[in-house]
Design an enzyme around this catalytic site. Structure first.
Site, PDB file in Angstrom:
ATOM      1  N   HIS A  55       0.835  -1.192   0.000  1.00 44.34           N
ATOM      2  CA  HIS A  55       0.000   0.000   0.000  1.00 44.34           C
ATOM      3  C   HIS A  55       0.881   1.256   0.000  1.00 44.34           C
ATOM      4  CE1 HIS A  55      -3.902  -2.084   1.627  1.00 44.34           C
ATOM      5  NE2 HIS A  55      -3.403  -2.670   0.560  1.00 44.34           N
ATOM      6  N   GLU A  57       1.312   3.674   2.105  1.00 41.24           N
ATOM      7  CA  GLU A  57       2.067   3.950   3.322  1.00 41.24           C
ATOM      8  C   GLU A  57       3.364   3.143   3.368  1.00 41.24           C
ATOM      9  OE1 GLU A  57      -2.356   4.022   4.609  1.00 41.24           O
ATOM     10  OE2 GLU A  57      -1.120   3.167   3.002  1.00 41.24           O
ATOM     11  N   CYS A  80      -5.429   1.235   6.612  1.00 42.45           N
ATOM     12  CA  CYS A  80      -6.209   0.021   6.888  1.00 42.45           C
ATOM     13  C   CYS A  80      -5.774  -0.594   8.213  1.00 42.45           C
ATOM     14  CB  CYS A  80      -6.073  -0.985   5.749  1.00 42.45           C
ATOM     15  SG  CYS A  80      -4.388  -1.527   5.420  1.00 42.45           S
ATOM     16  N   ALA A 167     -25.336   9.936 -35.813  1.00 44.50           N
ATOM     17  CA  ALA A 167     -24.985   9.154 -37.006  1.00 44.50           C
ATOM     18  C   ALA A 167     -25.926   9.530 -38.142  1.00 44.50           C
ATOM     19  CB  ALA A 167     -25.087   7.660 -36.736  1.00 44.50           C
ATOM     20  N   SER A 173     -20.997   6.914 -38.782  1.00 48.61           N
ATOM     21  CA  SER A 173     -20.726   7.819 -37.668  1.00 48.61           C
ATOM     22  C   SER A 173     -19.232   8.074 -37.441  1.00 48.61           C
ATOM     23  CB  SER A 173     -21.306   7.242 -36.374  1.00 48.61           C
ATOM     24  OG  SER A 173     -20.689   6.003 -36.063  1.00 48.61           O
ATOM     25  N   TRP A 175     -15.844   9.738 -38.597  1.00 53.56           N
ATOM     26  CA  TRP A 175     -15.921  10.152 -37.201  1.00 53.56           C
ATOM     27  C   TRP A 175     -16.602  11.500 -37.117  1.00 53.56           C
ATOM     28  CZ3 TRP A 175     -14.746   6.541 -33.777  1.00 53.56           C
ATOM     29  CH2 TRP A 175     -13.839   5.537 -34.136  1.00 53.56           C
ATOM     30  N   LEU A 209     -13.532  -1.967 -28.118  1.00 55.08           N
ATOM     31  CA  LEU A 209     -13.730  -1.282 -26.833  1.00 55.08           C
ATOM     32  C   LEU A 209     -12.522  -1.389 -25.914  1.00 55.08           C
ATOM     33  CD1 LEU A 209     -17.489  -2.088 -26.091  1.00 55.08           C
ATOM     34  CD2 LEU A 209     -16.509  -0.020 -27.110  1.00 55.08           C
TER      35      LEU A 209
END
Length: 376
Positions: A55, A57, A80, A167, A173, A175, A209
């Site tokens: 972590h 720290e 934590c 579109a 669509s 660009w 994606l």
């Protein structure tokens, strides 16, 4: 009463900057930064890089070494107090014999909330709370929402022309928006735990994606450590087949429906494809149940790139936490496709209202960031 001074704000700002360095890699853990200061000098700093690793720290304490004794630690999130994949950070600070800890915000995780601060105080360490709390909360909007509401934080992205069209009637669509806008999208995708889309978008555009490395150019971030988001496709009629691009990626793809998929064993699906069947039957997938299931999978933040119907459904059901619109300075005219579909609004007083959070130019386009308008 806790009294914070300008030095506290300054060093917590440095800790926030440290925490931001982990925004592409820490999920499902929160982004946390730590700065250790002694005699007005930073002697150690660090951030949480990846779940299962040290972590913030711990990184800062290693950098500070023995000089940490008697120093002040500035931490964006409460240290934590429980043992998970790594030992508790409160114990590490106690062992290092720091004199004071300044905490940006209390941890919303019920396993921790308040216990880390209590442990530090019981060890005789002075603790100051709530330093730049709002700024620290912004670091972990998704983690906080998952812990408090059992839902991920939802960002909906839309791209349109000046007259709100997405579109041409043919579906063309690419660009409408500029290359700079598309590059900005890559940064959001890289921070998201999952990208949600609908079957219509997949069949029309065949997108991957993924975060595209050629367009993803953050400052001081090694692209070889890039974490691709999980893909979530709403496919209630089981139209997706293994030939689509996003199926043929290394990361997990969830195909979501509320109907059991009888052909799952008969089709040669890649091992990364998983089927998420929701319990609520109906013509459409229950988006709230989907988000609840994603939260159970430790998804903190989702990025929605979808067509007008699915985007409209997320908005109409009040599930969007942040709306991001890239508006190109182009007019496409009437015979084109609209931005969203929300069909049950008949009066002006039913309008779904938003408030602007950010408006700026990105490339040739205007970027609008909006939050739901708070009830008066």
């Amino acid at each position: 009463m806790t009294v914070l001074n300008q030095d506290d704000f300054f060093y917590m700002t440095l800790a926030i900057r440290e925490a931001e360095k982990g925004r592409y890699t820490t999920s499902p853990n929160p982004n946390v930064g730590c700065v250790i200061v002694k005699d007005n000098q930073v002697i150690g700093k660090g951030f949480h890089i990846q779940a299962g690793g040290p972590h913030a720290e711990v990184h800062a304490l290693v950098a500070a070494g023995e000089n940490a004794q008697g120093a002040t630690a500035y931490v964006t999130l409460e240290p934590c107090s429980h043992t998970g994949k790594t030992p508790p950070c409160a114990e590490a600070l106690i062992k290092a014999q720091v004199a004071k800890v300044v905490v940006g915000m209390t941890d919303p995780n019920p396993q921790v909330s308040g216990r880390g601060i209590e442990k530090l105080r019981n060890a005789g360490i002075q603790v100051h709370q709530d330093c730049l709390t709002q700024e620290c909360e912004k670091l972990n909007a998704g983690f906080i929402k998952r812990m408090v509401n059992k839902l991920p934080y939802v960002q909906l992205k839309l791209g349109s022309s000046l007259d709100g069209r997405t579109a041409m009637s043919s579906g063309e669509s690419q660009w409408i928006t500029s290359a700079k806008a598309r590059q900005d999208v890559q940064d959001y995708r890289a921070q998201a735990c999952a990208v949600i889309t609908g079957v219509g978008t997949v069949m029309a555009d065949n997108p991957s994606l993924n975060v595209r490395q050629a367009e993803f150019k953050p400052n001081h971030y090694p692209c070889e450590k890039l974490r691709q988001p999980v893909k979530v496709v709403i496919d209630n009629q089981h139209q997706i087949t293994p030939e689509y691009k996003l199926i043929n990626q290394a990361e997990t793809v969830y195909l979501v429906s509320n109907k059991h998929r009888n052909d799952a064993e008969n089709i040669n699906w890649p091992v990364n494809v998983k089927f998420l069947t929701l319990s609520q039957a109906g013509e459409h997938v229950c988006l709230t149940e989907l988000l609840t299931q994603l939260a159970l999978l430790e998804i903190n933040q989702v990025w929605v790139e979808a067509g007008a119907k699915l985007a409209g459904a997320f908005i109409a059901q009040g599930l969007v936490d942040e709306l991001i619109i890239y508006q190109a300075p182009k007019l496409l005219g009437e015979n084109t496709k609209g931005l969203i579909e929300v069909t049950d609004l008949t009066k002006l007083n039913q309008a779904i209202e938003w408030r602007y959070q950010e408006v700026r130019q990105v490339g040739d386009d205007l970027k609008l960031v909006l939050f739901p308008k708070l009830s008066s």
